[in-house]
Motif scaffolding. Structure first.
Motif, PDB file in Angstrom:
ATOM      1  N   MET A   1       0.844  -1.178   0.000  1.00  0.00           N
ATOM      2  CA  MET A   1       0.000   0.000   0.000  1.00  0.00           C
ATOM      3  C   MET A   1       0.891   1.244   0.000  1.00  0.00           C
ATOM      4  N   GLU A   2       0.504   2.237  -0.756  1.00  0.00           N
ATOM      5  CA  GLU A   2       1.280   3.469  -0.856  1.00  0.00           C
ATOM      6  C   GLU A   2       1.146   4.314   0.410  1.00  0.00           C
ATOM      7  N   TYR A   3       2.204   5.045   0.705  1.00  0.00           N
ATOM      8  CA  TYR A   3       2.238   5.958   1.851  1.00  0.00           C
ATOM      9  C   TYR A   3       1.057   6.923   1.827  1.00  0.00           C
ATOM     10  N   SER A   4       0.782   7.512   0.662  1.00  0.00           N
ATOM     11  CA  SER A   4      -0.296   8.502   0.563  1.00  0.00           C
ATOM     12  C   SER A   4      -1.660   7.879   0.874  1.00  0.00           C
ATOM     13  N   VAL A   5      -1.868   6.637   0.492  1.00  0.00           N
ATOM     14  CA  VAL A   5      -3.125   5.944   0.772  1.00  0.00           C
ATOM     15  C   VAL A   5      -3.267   5.720   2.280  1.00  0.00           C
ATOM     16  N   ILE A   6      -2.166   5.406   2.937  1.00  0.00           N
ATOM     17  CA  ILE A   6      -2.180   5.209   4.385  1.00  0.00           C
ATOM     18  C   ILE A   6      -2.571   6.513   5.086  1.00  0.00           C
ATOM     19  N   ILE A   7      -2.017   7.626   4.634  1.00  0.00           N
ATOM     20  CA  ILE A   7      -2.336   8.934   5.221  1.00  0.00           C
ATOM     21  C   ILE A   7      -3.805   9.274   4.983  1.00  0.00           C
ATOM     22  N   VAL A   8      -4.299   9.017   3.786  1.00  0.00           N
ATOM     23  CA  VAL A   8      -5.711   9.279   3.471  1.00  0.00           C
ATOM     24  C   VAL A   8      -6.617   8.455   4.389  1.00  0.00           C
ATOM     25  N   ARG A   9      -6.284   7.206   4.574  1.00  0.00           N
ATOM     26  CA  ARG A   9      -7.093   6.351   5.464  1.00  0.00           C
ATOM     27  C   ARG A   9      -7.085   6.877   6.892  1.00  0.00           C
ATOM     28  N   ARG A  10      -5.938   7.367   7.322  1.00  0.00           N
ATOM     29  CA  ARG A  10      -5.842   7.936   8.672  1.00  0.00           C
ATOM     30  C   ARG A  10      -6.755   9.155   8.800  1.00  0.00           C
ATOM     31  N   ILE A  11      -6.727  10.031   7.817  1.00  0.00           N
ATOM     32  CA  ILE A  11      -7.579  11.215   7.839  1.00  0.00           C
ATOM     33  C   ILE A  11      -9.046  10.802   7.836  1.00  0.00           C
ATOM     34  N   GLN A  12      -9.403   9.845   6.986  1.00  0.00           N
ATOM     35  CA  GLN A  12     -10.793   9.373   6.931  1.00  0.00           C
ATOM     36  C   GLN A  12     -11.228   8.792   8.267  1.00  0.00           C
ATOM     37  N   PHE A  66      -0.526  11.973  15.436  1.00  0.00           N
ATOM     38  CA  PHE A  66      -1.206  11.751  14.159  1.00  0.00           C
ATOM     39  C   PHE A  66      -0.512  10.647  13.357  1.00  0.00           C
ATOM     40  N   LEU A  67       0.802  10.630  13.390  1.00  0.00           N
ATOM     41  CA  LEU A  67       1.571   9.675  12.594  1.00  0.00           C
ATOM     42  C   LEU A  67       1.831   8.357  13.312  1.00  0.00           C
ATOM     43  N   ASP A  68       1.410   8.246  14.560  1.00  0.00           N
ATOM     44  CA  ASP A  68       1.663   7.031  15.340  1.00  0.00           C
ATOM     45  C   ASP A  68       0.459   6.101  15.279  1.00  0.00           C
ATOM     46  N   PHE A  69       0.426   5.261  14.245  1.00  0.00           N
ATOM     47  CA  PHE A  69      -0.606   4.241  14.106  1.00  0.00           C
ATOM     48  C   PHE A  69      -0.025   3.067  13.328  1.00  0.00           C
ATOM     49  N   ASP A  70      -0.608   1.893  13.539  1.00  0.00           N
ATOM     50  CA  ASP A  70      -0.014   0.644  13.058  1.00  0.00           C
ATOM     51  C   ASP A  70       0.343   0.631  11.577  1.00  0.00           C
ATOM     52  N   GLU A  71      -0.582   1.021  10.727  1.00  0.00           N
ATOM     53  CA  GLU A  71      -0.318   0.938   9.277  1.00  0.00           C
ATOM     54  C   GLU A  71       0.927   1.718   8.885  1.00  0.00           C
ATOM     55  N   LEU A  72       1.084   2.912   9.444  1.00  0.00           N
ATOM     56  CA  LEU A  72       2.249   3.724   9.096  1.00  0.00           C
ATOM     57  C   LEU A  72       3.501   3.206   9.791  1.00  0.00           C
ATOM     58  N   ASN A  73       3.364   2.760  11.026  1.00  0.00           N
ATOM     59  CA  ASN A  73       4.525   2.237  11.756  1.00  0.00           C
ATOM     60  C   ASN A  73       5.095   0.993  11.079  1.00  0.00           C
ATOM     61  N   GLU A  74       4.259   0.246  10.395  1.00  0.00           N
ATOM     62  CA  GLU A  74       4.696  -0.965   9.707  1.00  0.00           C
ATOM     63  C   GLU A  74       5.145  -0.703   8.275  1.00  0.00           C
ATOM     64  N   TYR A  75       4.970   0.518   7.791  1.00  0.00           N
ATOM     65  CA  TYR A  75       5.308   0.877   6.415  1.00  0.00           C
ATOM     66  C   TYR A  75       6.827   0.947   6.249  1.00  0.00           C
ATOM     67  N   SER A  76       7.325   0.462   5.142  1.00  0.00           N
ATOM     68  CA  SER A  76       8.750   0.522   4.846  1.00  0.00           C
ATOM     69  C   SER A  76       8.982   1.361   3.595  1.00  0.00           C
ATOM     70  N   PHE A  77       9.667   2.483   3.774  1.00  0.00           N
ATOM     71  CA  PHE A  77       9.981   3.335   2.633  1.00  0.00           C
ATOM     72  C   PHE A  77      10.994   2.652   1.715  1.00  0.00           C
ATOM     73  N   GLU A  78      11.815   1.767   2.248  1.00  0.00           N
ATOM     74  CA  GLU A  78      12.801   1.063   1.437  1.00  0.00           C
ATOM     75  C   GLU A  78      12.141   0.140   0.416  1.00  0.00           C
ATOM     76  N   ASP A  79      10.957  -0.386   0.764  1.00  0.00           N
ATOM     77  CA  ASP A  79      10.258  -1.295  -0.136  1.00  0.00           C
ATOM     78  C   ASP A  79       9.442  -0.567  -1.205  1.00  0.00           C
ATOM     79  N   ASN A  80       9.458   0.751  -1.148  1.00  0.00           N
ATOM     80  CA  ASN A  80       8.643   1.543  -2.059  1.00  0.00           C
ATOM     81  C   ASN A  80       9.546   2.429  -2.888  1.00  0.00           C
ATOM     82  N   ASN A  81       9.257   2.545  -4.161  1.00  0.00           N
ATOM     83  CA  ASN A  81      10.081   3.359  -5.060  1.00  0.00           C
ATOM     84  C   ASN A  81       9.595   4.785  -5.199  1.00  0.00           C
ATOM     85  N   GLU A  82       8.631   5.208  -4.375  1.00  0.00           N
ATOM     86  CA  GLU A  82       8.112   6.581  -4.458  1.00  0.00           C
ATOM     87  C   GLU A  82       9.181   7.563  -4.068  1.00  0.00           C
ATOM     88  N   GLU A  83       9.142   8.704  -4.663  1.00  0.00           N
ATOM     89  CA  GLU A  83      10.038   9.811  -4.302  1.00  0.00           C
ATOM     90  C   GLU A  83       9.218  10.918  -3.742  1.00  0.00           C
TER      91      GLU A  83
END
Length: 83
Positions: A1-12, A66-83
């Motif tokens: 899952m993309e970082y931006s999608v995780i943030i959107v879900r958090r806001i929702q 705001f940024l302390d939640f499971d989905e984001l804490n488990e996210y790995s930027f190394e596994d994603n090619n987003e810039e």
């Protein structure tokens, strides 16, 4: 899952919990409606720290809270090619 999608879900999730719309969040946070709309629609992939800070404040949270939640804490930027 993309970082931006995780943030959107958090806001929702937080909007649902607080009973507010994205429009109301824009008013509460001082973030432009168009900025929030672009984020929520996936046009903005990497929201700025200032916007995230304002959004967190609107929910009466620190940015760290705001940024302390499971989905984001488990996210790995190394596994994603987003810039």
């Amino acid at each position: 899952m993309e970082y931006s999608v995780i943030i959107v879900r958090r806001i929702q999730q937080l909007c649902k919990k607080k009973g507010c719309s994205i429009n109301k969040l824009a008013t509460m946070s001082g973030v432009k409606q168009s900025t929030l709309d672009n984020l929520m629609r996936g046009i903005t992939k990497n929201p700025g720290i200032v916007s995230l800070h304002k959004i967190a404040n609107a929910f009466n949270m620190t940015l760290a809270e705001f940024l302390d939640f499971d989905e984001l804490n488990e996210y790995s930027f190394e596994d994603n090619n987003e810039e």
